[in-house]
Design a protein around this motif. Sequence first.
Motif, PDB file in Angstrom:
ATOM      1  N   CYS A 164       0.808  -1.230   0.000  1.00  0.00           N
ATOM      2  CA  CYS A 164       0.000   0.000   0.000  1.00  0.00           C
ATOM      3  C   CYS A 164       0.832   1.266   0.000  1.00  0.00           C
ATOM      4  N   TYR A 165       0.164   2.324  -0.421  1.00  0.00           N
ATOM      5  CA  TYR A 165       0.605   3.677  -0.088  1.00  0.00           C
ATOM      6  C   TYR A 165      -0.158   4.047   1.180  1.00  0.00           C
ATOM      7  N   HIS A 166       0.535   4.672   2.104  1.00  0.00           N
ATOM      8  CA  HIS A 166      -0.044   5.045   3.389  1.00  0.00           C
ATOM      9  C   HIS A 166      -0.142   6.560   3.459  1.00  0.00           C
ATOM     10  N   ILE A 167      -1.343   7.041   3.719  1.00  0.00           N
ATOM     11  CA  ILE A 167      -1.599   8.471   3.844  1.00  0.00           C
ATOM     12  C   ILE A 167      -1.752   8.760   5.330  1.00  0.00           C
ATOM     13  N   ALA A 168      -0.826   9.523   5.869  1.00  0.00           N
ATOM     14  CA  ALA A 168      -0.800   9.776   7.304  1.00  0.00           C
ATOM     15  C   ALA A 168      -0.859  11.277   7.557  1.00  0.00           C
ATOM     16  N   GLY A 169      -1.861  11.691   8.340  1.00  0.00           N
ATOM     17  CA  GLY A 169      -2.032  13.086   8.695  1.00  0.00           C
ATOM     18  C   GLY A 169      -1.583  13.329  10.127  1.00  0.00           C
ATOM     19  N   PHE A 170      -0.597  14.186  10.282  1.00  0.00           N
ATOM     20  CA  PHE A 170      -0.042  14.482  11.599  1.00  0.00           C
ATOM     21  C   PHE A 170      -0.440  15.882  12.055  1.00  0.00           C
ATOM     22  N   GLN A 171      -0.792  15.966  13.304  1.00  0.00           N
ATOM     23  CA  GLN A 171      -1.128  17.243  13.936  1.00  0.00           C
ATOM     24  C   GLN A 171      -0.268  17.354  15.191  1.00  0.00           C
TER      25      GLN A 171
ATOM     26  N   TYR B 116      -5.707   8.862   8.847  1.00  0.00           N
ATOM     27  CA  TYR B 116      -4.961   7.831   8.135  1.00  0.00           C
ATOM     28  C   TYR B 116      -5.868   7.113   7.141  1.00  0.00           C
ATOM     29  N   ALA B 117      -5.278   6.697   6.027  1.00  0.00           N
ATOM     30  CA  ALA B 117      -5.926   5.797   5.071  1.00  0.00           C
ATOM     31  C   ALA B 117      -4.822   5.084   4.303  1.00  0.00           C
ATOM     32  N   ARG B 118      -5.179   3.966   3.708  1.00  0.00           N
ATOM     33  CA  ARG B 118      -4.219   3.276   2.864  1.00  0.00           C
ATOM     34  C   ARG B 118      -4.833   3.043   1.501  1.00  0.00           C
ATOM     35  N   ILE B 119      -3.969   2.996   0.493  1.00  0.00           N
ATOM     36  CA  ILE B 119      -4.389   2.764  -0.888  1.00  0.00           C
ATOM     37  C   ILE B 119      -3.786   1.446  -1.353  1.00  0.00           C
ATOM     38  N   LEU B 120      -4.650   0.535  -1.743  1.00  0.00           N
ATOM     39  CA  LEU B 120      -4.206  -0.751  -2.287  1.00  0.00           C
ATOM     40  C   LEU B 120      -4.192  -0.664  -3.805  1.00  0.00           C
ATOM     41  N   PRO B 121      -3.165  -1.230  -4.439  1.00  0.00           N
ATOM     42  CA  PRO B 121      -3.084  -1.178  -5.901  1.00  0.00           C
ATOM     43  C   PRO B 121      -4.071  -2.144  -6.555  1.00  0.00           C
ATOM     44  N   PRO B 122      -4.396  -1.904  -7.818  1.00  0.00           N
ATOM     45  CA  PRO B 122      -5.206  -2.877  -8.548  1.00  0.00           C
ATOM     46  C   PRO B 122      -4.524  -4.236  -8.505  1.00  0.00           C
ATOM     47  N   GLY B 123      -5.347  -5.286  -8.375  1.00  0.00           N
ATOM     48  CA  GLY B 123      -4.822  -6.632  -8.339  1.00  0.00           C
ATOM     49  C   GLY B 123      -4.556  -7.152  -6.936  1.00  0.00           C
ATOM     50  N   ARG B 124      -4.580  -6.286  -5.945  1.00  0.00           N
ATOM     51  CA  ARG B 124      -4.331  -6.759  -4.582  1.00  0.00           C
ATOM     52  C   ARG B 124      -5.620  -7.240  -3.924  1.00  0.00           C
ATOM     53  N   LYS B 125      -6.623  -6.380  -3.875  1.00  0.00           N
ATOM     54  CA  LYS B 125      -7.920  -6.763  -3.292  1.00  0.00           C
ATOM     55  C   LYS B 125      -8.968  -6.954  -4.395  1.00  0.00           C
ATOM     56  N   TYR B 126      -8.913  -6.093  -5.381  1.00  0.00           N
ATOM     57  CA  TYR B 126      -9.826  -6.138  -6.524  1.00  0.00           C
ATOM     58  C   TYR B 126      -8.978  -6.204  -7.790  1.00  0.00           C
ATOM     59  N   ILE B 127      -9.351  -7.046  -8.719  1.00  0.00           N
ATOM     60  CA  ILE B 127      -8.514  -7.303  -9.892  1.00  0.00           C
ATOM     61  C   ILE B 127      -8.270  -6.042 -10.718  1.00  0.00           C
ATOM     62  N   GLU B 128      -9.315  -5.304 -11.031  1.00  0.00           N
ATOM     63  CA  GLU B 128      -9.181  -4.152 -11.923  1.00  0.00           C
ATOM     64  C   GLU B 128      -9.218  -2.806 -11.213  1.00  0.00           C
ATOM     65  N   SER B 129      -9.391  -2.802  -9.904  1.00  0.00           N
ATOM     66  CA  SER B 129      -9.615  -1.544  -9.177  1.00  0.00           C
ATOM     67  C   SER B 129      -8.586  -1.340  -8.082  1.00  0.00           C
TER      68      SER B 129
ATOM     69  N   LEU C 270     -13.065  14.744   5.230  1.00  0.00           N
ATOM     70  CA  LEU C 270     -13.251  15.221   3.852  1.00  0.00           C
ATOM     71  C   LEU C 270     -11.899  15.441   3.187  1.00  0.00           C
ATOM     72  N   ARG C 271     -11.008  16.092   3.901  1.00  0.00           N
ATOM     73  CA  ARG C 271      -9.674  16.368   3.356  1.00  0.00           C
ATOM     74  C   ARG C 271      -8.912  15.062   3.104  1.00  0.00           C
ATOM     75  N   LEU C 272      -8.962  14.139   4.063  1.00  0.00           N
ATOM     76  CA  LEU C 272      -8.284  12.856   3.917  1.00  0.00           C
ATOM     77  C   LEU C 272      -8.787  12.106   2.690  1.00  0.00           C
ATOM     78  N   MET C 273     -10.091  12.021   2.515  1.00  0.00           N
ATOM     79  CA  MET C 273     -10.648  11.297   1.368  1.00  0.00           C
ATOM     80  C   MET C 273     -10.310  11.992   0.053  1.00  0.00           C
ATOM     81  N   ASN C 274     -10.338  13.301   0.015  1.00  0.00           N
ATOM     82  CA  ASN C 274      -9.957  14.012  -1.213  1.00  0.00           C
ATOM     83  C   ASN C 274      -8.508  13.706  -1.593  1.00  0.00           C
ATOM     84  N   ILE C 275      -7.626  13.677  -0.604  1.00  0.00           N
ATOM     85  CA  ILE C 275      -6.231  13.334  -0.870  1.00  0.00           C
ATOM     86  C   ILE C 275      -6.137  11.895  -1.380  1.00  0.00           C
ATOM     87  N   ALA C 276      -6.815  10.963  -0.736  1.00  0.00           N
ATOM     88  CA  ALA C 276      -6.765   9.554  -1.137  1.00  0.00           C
ATOM     89  C   ALA C 276      -7.293   9.356  -2.558  1.00  0.00           C
TER      90      ALA C 276
END
Length: 154
Positions: free
Chosen positions: A50-57, A64-77, A96-102
């Motif tokens: 994954c790519y890891h999106i980490a917001g520090f204050q 926090y959120a993580r992004i999985l590449p296509p083929g890891r959890k879903y074949i085409e997505s 809202l900001r976290l999801m927009n970044i992701a």
Amino acid sequence: MHYMNVVYQIKSFTNLSPFEVYQIIHLRHEVFGLEQKCLYEDLDRDDYFCYHIAGFQNGDLVAYARILPPGRKYIESSSIGRVIVKKNIRKQREGLRLMNIAIQRCKTFYPGHPIVLSAQSYLEKFYLSFGFENTGKFYEEDGIPHQEMIMDIS
């Protein structure tokens, strides 16, 4: 606590420091394990891919959120998962900001691939507001109603 800017970092697993990994695991356990009382295998080995999106204050991980590449959890997505905002700042609209970044990072890293979420059902309106659509797949995961949602970015 007064509002302070949240600073985001996006890193692959191998570029996370041990301190950052610990903070990510701690926040995921705090929210999913303790707050939501979910007993599941959080350390599922998908983090390596994954790519890891980490917001520090002020030095603390608060979003926090993580992004999985296509083929890891879903074949085409690609997929956005483990979306968390620390309880004490949820009313500051940081989700809202976290999801927009992701979403933007999914579009950059995996252009032309749809984005899929395993969304907790009570957050359906939140995810609809970004352009996700319900796929019609509803299920219970860890005692919490979930639904699959997708965003076509082609």
